[in-house]
Structure formats: structure tokens, C-alpha cells
Design a protein around this motif. Structure first.
Motif, short mmCIF file in Angstrom:
data_model
loop_
_atom_site.label_atom_id
_atom_site.label_comp_id
_atom_site.label_asym_id
_atom_site.label_seq_id
_atom_site.Cartn_x
_atom_site.Cartn_y
_atom_site.Cartn_z
N MET A 10 -11.33 -25.17 -22.18
CA MET A 10 -12.39 -25.64 -23.08
C MET A 10 -12.12 -25.21 -24.52
SD MET A 10 -14.67 -27.46 -21.48
CE MET A 10 -16.19 -27.32 -22.41
N LYS A 11 -11.57 -24.02 -24.70
CA LYS A 11 -11.21 -23.58 -26.05
C LYS A 11 -10.10 -24.44 -26.63
CE LYS A 11 -12.21 -18.60 -25.79
NZ LYS A 11 -11.57 -17.26 -25.81
N THR A 12 -9.07 -24.67 -25.83
CA THR A 12 -7.93 -25.47 -26.30
C THR A 12 -8.35 -26.90 -26.62
OG1 THR A 12 -6.43 -24.13 -24.95
CG2 THR A 12 -5.60 -26.26 -25.74
N ALA A 13 -9.22 -27.45 -25.79
CA ALA A 13 -9.70 -28.82 -26.02
C ALA A 13 -10.59 -28.90 -27.25
CB ALA A 13 -10.47 -29.32 -24.80
N ASN A 14 -11.12 -27.77 -27.68
CA ASN A 14 -12.02 -27.71 -28.84
C ASN A 14 -13.23 -28.62 -28.64
OD1 ASN A 14 -12.96 -26.84 -31.33
ND2 ASN A 14 -11.79 -28.35 -32.49
N VAL A 15 -13.89 -28.43 -27.50
CA VAL A 15 -15.13 -29.15 -27.24
C VAL A 15 -16.24 -28.45 -28.03
CG1 VAL A 15 -16.76 -29.92 -25.49
CG2 VAL A 15 -14.33 -29.72 -24.92
N ARG A 16 -16.69 -29.11 -29.07
CA ARG A 16 -17.74 -28.53 -29.91
C ARG A 16 -19.10 -29.05 -29.47
NH1 ARG A 16 -15.61 -28.30 -36.09
NH2 ARG A 16 -17.54 -27.11 -36.25
N GLY A 17 -20.10 -28.20 -29.54
CA GLY A 17 -21.42 -28.52 -29.03
C GLY A 17 -21.97 -29.81 -29.60
N ARG A 18 -22.37 -30.73 -28.72
CA ARG A 18 -22.83 -32.04 -29.14
C ARG A 18 -24.33 -32.09 -29.37
NH1 ARG A 18 -17.53 -32.41 -29.40
NH2 ARG A 18 -16.58 -34.33 -28.64
N GLY A 19 -25.01 -30.94 -29.30
CA GLY A 19 -26.44 -30.94 -29.53
C GLY A 19 -26.81 -30.88 -31.00
N GLY A 20 -25.82 -30.57 -31.86
CA GLY A 20 -26.10 -30.52 -33.29
C GLY A 20 -25.40 -29.40 -34.02
N ASN A 46 -25.91 -28.50 -24.40
CA ASN A 46 -26.50 -29.83 -24.51
C ASN A 46 -25.96 -30.76 -23.42
OD1 ASN A 46 -25.65 -32.68 -26.02
ND2 ASN A 46 -27.80 -32.12 -26.27
N VAL A 47 -26.68 -31.82 -23.12
CA VAL A 47 -26.28 -32.79 -22.09
C VAL A 47 -24.88 -33.35 -22.37
CG1 VAL A 47 -26.79 -35.06 -21.10
CG2 VAL A 47 -28.65 -33.46 -21.55
N GLU A 48 -24.69 -33.88 -23.58
CA GLU A 48 -23.40 -34.51 -23.89
C GLU A 48 -22.26 -33.51 -23.83
OE1 GLU A 48 -21.18 -37.15 -27.39
OE2 GLU A 48 -23.25 -36.45 -27.69
N THR A 49 -22.50 -32.28 -24.25
CA THR A 49 -21.47 -31.25 -24.17
C THR A 49 -21.02 -31.06 -22.72
OG1 THR A 49 -22.54 -30.12 -26.02
CG2 THR A 49 -20.89 -28.87 -24.80
N LEU A 50 -21.97 -30.89 -21.82
CA LEU A 50 -21.65 -30.67 -20.41
C LEU A 50 -20.98 -31.89 -19.78
CD1 LEU A 50 -24.93 -28.78 -19.49
CD2 LEU A 50 -22.62 -27.81 -19.37
N CYS A 51 -21.35 -33.07 -20.22
CA CYS A 51 -20.75 -34.29 -19.66
C CYS A 51 -19.28 -34.45 -20.06
CB CYS A 51 -21.55 -35.51 -20.10
SG CYS A 51 -23.14 -35.69 -19.24
N ASN A 52 -18.82 -33.72 -21.06
CA ASN A 52 -17.42 -33.75 -21.44
C ASN A 52 -16.54 -32.88 -20.56
OD1 ASN A 52 -16.57 -35.20 -24.14
ND2 ASN A 52 -18.65 -34.45 -24.48
#
Length: 456
Positions: free
Chosen positions: A69-79, A233-239
Motif C-alpha cells: 500500500m505504501k509503494t502503490a501510494n494509495v492516498r486517502g480518497r475521503g478528502g 473512506n469507502v473509495e480508499t478501501l475499494c482500491n
């Protein structure tokens, strides 16, 4: 008969090939139906659903999931845009540590925002799979979906999906034969914007008043019922399932050269565009392209300003549309990407009226915990009402400047008031003449179609 079967198989193969191609470019939405009907368990499993759970729980450690998750750089989609992987790495873990909770923030009350609703109504199993993987990475054994109470259809579909997942063994004891136990409960909120703040959400979940908590301790150390708690957030978890199924490098590549951020984003358009809606696009897509997909501005009107990510973000001008819609680029322009839902404002709308409408919403939704927010926001509304009626007095605009500063970052207990101050501050910067008309007892553009706060 044989020829007909061959044609049917050919069409099925074409559809399968098309789905596989979309999976590579649209990880959030490739399973969705054109008619908006939900994707439930059988179809979800047929389309690689829970494959990431089976592989990850049996072949990877929680630490490896966090690294991905760090490498993918998934940033929080809630804002906020904070790295999900970094957030997970700060959760209290290790031998002898208490097992905590994964909480999904599905209390989508940001004005002009409706992206999470789409995911929950149409692909609830994607959210469930993301929560399972997040729980595994964070040593959690129970999860909560904190859902906006008005999302009745989403609640029905999520409850149905939870039942299916338990019966199929994707929730409960020994998931996928891995020895990992995890289950999820759906909790519907009573409708408070402040519950978008993670500690206020936790208080509400515990049955307390939805006031933010002092930090530290942070939820990752002491959250719900004193246990380590991760709120996403929902979108974050869906990634998460796509990252663990295809790899962090693949996820990073989805944005190509558009942005340093990884993945795609559910962007949306609301307000006075010809066709409002949602589109999954590479993160870093420009505002111009997004607005083009919405058909542009309504006939006979011109773009005056836009909000890049909901009501708590700062106004930007037409010339900013060429910017990449990512967290850093929008931040450098003086606003926030927020939820990535662009709100269109045209020359037929009064900025003063829009601000009065927004600030009334923020004032109503304040928890009342700290003085600048509790007293400053209603005062802001009263001044804006006077300016809107053309009954302003000398000093009103200077007072709004001061209130915007006093409500800003670092001056209040949580981010609610700074979120309310950002659109006000930018409106005063870019459209000061409209506020001055209220002091000169003049009227501005038509006060029609304010931003529909609290609605979708």
C-alpha cells in the motif's frame, strides 16, 4: 443450433475480453452494470472477487500488505489525501497488542459529493473485500461500516452482501482456510457532517455525542473502545483488492505521466453542467477533460468558478481547469482536491448567495465544541445574509476576512471550521466586488440554484 451456440460463446468471449481490459484500467468500476443494478456474490466471484483475499491471507504477511500500500501510494480518497499505507504502519501492532477495529467512513455528507454511494449501492462486495484485507494488515478482528443514515438503498445492498459473504465463508472464522477471523457490522448514523471527522465518528459509534477527540492519542493507538482503530473512506478501501491482486507497480502505472499519485479516481461533476455524474479516470486528469465529459456548461451561461472537491474546498477560476486533479497540484493552487467532485458555478449565480448557503450548512453541522466554530460560523452567516439582501454596512467584509482567518487551520479543535473557512476565504479573494455590492446596497447576479448542501 450448433451455429447459434458458437455465436453465443463468441459474444460471451468478447464480453469477457472487454471486462478484462477494463479491469486493467478501471479497477473500481469495471464490474458495474450499465443499468445500475448491484453486483452480488456469484457475479462478483466470477469476476475475480475475493481472489485477493484468498491469495493475501494465505501467502502474505500483514507487513507485506502495508508495504504494498505504501509503494502503490494509495492516498486517502475521503478528502485528506494521506497515505493509507503510512496510516496503517502507525497502527499499534505486535505480539501482546490488543486486536482492534477497521472502521469504514461511509458518512458521505460533503456537499456536492456522491461517489461512495455509487460503490456501496452497486458493488458492495468490493468494499467488504477491501475491509477484510485492511483488517488483516492491521491485526483487526472486527469492522464497522459507519453509513450515512439517508443511504437506505446502500444499507439494503450492504446488508445483503454481508449475509452472502458470511454464508460463503468470506466473513467469520478461518477465512479462506487462513486461520484469520473477521466480521463486519453495518452501523447507520443519525446524520451529522461532523462524523466525517474520524474521532467524532468513533465517539458516535460508541454511542457518545459526536464531538472530536483530542489527539494524541491517535485512533491507531487508542480508538474505538480504547483499541487500535483504523478509519478509512469507502473509495480508499475499494482500491485495496486491486493493489494486492495486480501489484503496487501496476497501480502506480494507472496514472501514467499525469501525476505522482497512484491509481484512478472517481471524479464527479455537479452544479450547472449539462450532464452531471461520475467517471473513473486516472488520477491527475485535468479539470478541463472532466468538464468536457460532463458536456460543458449549460447553454447561455459561462463558467465563473468551481470547487474541486466538495463544499469545504476553496474556489478556483476557469484558468485553473488545466491543472491536474491531484492532491499536490490543487493544493499548490490554494485549494484542496478533497473528494474530487467538481462543482460548477456560472455567471448566473451569486457567490454571496452560494457562500451564505454553504456557511449556513457548516454552522448547522458544527458540534459546538470550540468557540471559533460555535460562535464564528453563525456570525458569518448573519453577515452574509445581510450582504445578500443588500443591507450590509461598512466593516462587514473586513469582519468576514477576520472570521475566515480565525476559523482557519490551527485555530480550532478539528478541521470542520477550517473547511468552512476555505471557500469563504477564496470567495473574498476572487469575488470581493460581489460582497462590496451588498455594502453599497446593490444586488448581484440572480440568487438561483445555490449549492445543494447535504444532498446528492
Amino acid at each position: 443450433m450448433t451455429e447459434a451456440l458458437s455465436r453465443l460463446r463468441y459474444r460471451c468471449q468478447l464480453r469477457q475480453d472487454a471486462d478484462e481490459r477494463r479491469e486493467e484500467t478501471h479497477p473500481l468500476t469495471w464490474r458495474l452494470h450499465e443499468d445500475g443494478t448491484p453486483v452480488f456474490l456469484k457475479e462478483y466471484e466470477d469476476k475475480a472477487g475475493y481472489a485477493a483475499v484468498r491469495h493475501t491471507l494465505n501467502e502474505q504477511t500483514g507487513a507485506q500488505v502495508i508495504d504494498a500500500m505504501k509503494t502503490a501510494n494509495v492516498r486517502g480518497r475521503g478528502g485528506a489525501g494521506f497515505s493509507a499505507g503510512v496510516k496503517w504502519s502507525l497502527t499499534l501492532q505486535g505480539d501482546g497488542m490488543p486486536r482492534g477495529y477497521i472502521v469504514c467512513n461511509a458518512d458521505e455528507m460533503e456537499p456536492g459529493t456522491f461517489k461512495d454511494r455509487l460503490l456501496m449501492e452497486q458493488t458492495p462486495h468490493l468494499l467488504i473485500e477491501g475491509m477484510i484485507l485492511a483488517a488483516y494488515a492491521n491485526n483487526a478482528r472486527y469492522g464497522y461500516i459507519f453509513l450515512r443514515g439517508e443511504y437506505i438503498e446502500a444499507a439494503n445492498h450492504i446488508n445483503h452482501a454481508l449475509k452472502e459473504a458470511r454464508e460463503a465463508g468470506w466473513l467469520g472464522a478461518d477465512i479462506a482456510g487462513s486461520g484469520f477471523d473477521f466480521d463486519i457490522a453495518l452501523h447507520t448514523g443519525a446524520g451529522r457532517y461532523i462524523c466525517g471527522e474520524e474521532t467524532a465518528l468513533i465517539n458516535s459509534l460508541e454511542g457518545q455525542r459526536a464531538n472530536p477527540r483530542a489527539k494524541p492519542p491517535f485512533p491507531g493507538q487508542s480508538g474505538a473502545w480504547g483499541k487500535p482503530t483504523v478509519v478509512n473512506n469507502v473509495e480508499t478501501l475499494c482500491n485495496v483488492p486491486a493493489v494486492l491482486r495486480h501489484g503496487a507497480e501496476w497501480y502506480q502505472g494507472l496514472s501514467g505521466q499525469l501525476s505522482n499519485d497512484g491509481g484512478t479516481k472517481l471524479y464527479g461533476v455537479s452544479g450547472r453542467a449539462k450532464r452531471t455524474g461520475l467517471w473513473e479516470l486516472p488520477i491527475g486528469t485535468s479539470g478541463t477533460e472532466l468538464l468536457d465529459r460532463a458536456g460543458g456548461i449549460r447553454d447561455g451561461e459561462q463558467l465563473k468558478a468551481w470547487l474541486p472537491g466538495g463544499g469545504s474546498t476553496g474556489f478556483l477560476l476557469p484558468e485553473h481547469l488545466e491543472l491536474p486533479l491531484d492532491f499536490d497540484s490543487i493544493g499548490k493552487a490554494g485549494s484542496r482536491m478533497g473528494t474530487g467532485l467538481l462543482t460548477v458555478v456560472t455567471d448566473q449565480q451569486s457567490i454571496v448567495s452560494l457562500m451564505r448557503n454553504l456557511e449556513a450548512f457548516f454552522a448547522r453541522e458544527s458540534c459546538g465544541w470550540c468557540t471559533p466554530c460555535r460562535d464564528g460560523l453563525p456570525w458569518t452567516v448573519k453577515i452574509l445574509q445581510a450582504l445578500e439582501r443588500g443591507e450590509g454596512v461598512q466593516g462587514d467584509i473586513e469582519m468576514l476576512d477576520k472570521l475566515a482567518t480565525d476559523l482557519g487551520p490551527g485555530r480550532t479543535f478539528c478541521a470542520h471550521a477550517p473547511g468552512a473557512a476555505m471557500p469563504l476565504s477564496s470567495a473574498l479573494q476572487y469575488f470581493r466586488d460581489e460582497f462590496e455590492r451588498g455594502v453599497r446596497h446593490e444586488t448581484g447576479p440572480a440568487h438561483a440554484d445555490p449549492i445543494p448542501v447535504g444532498e446528492v
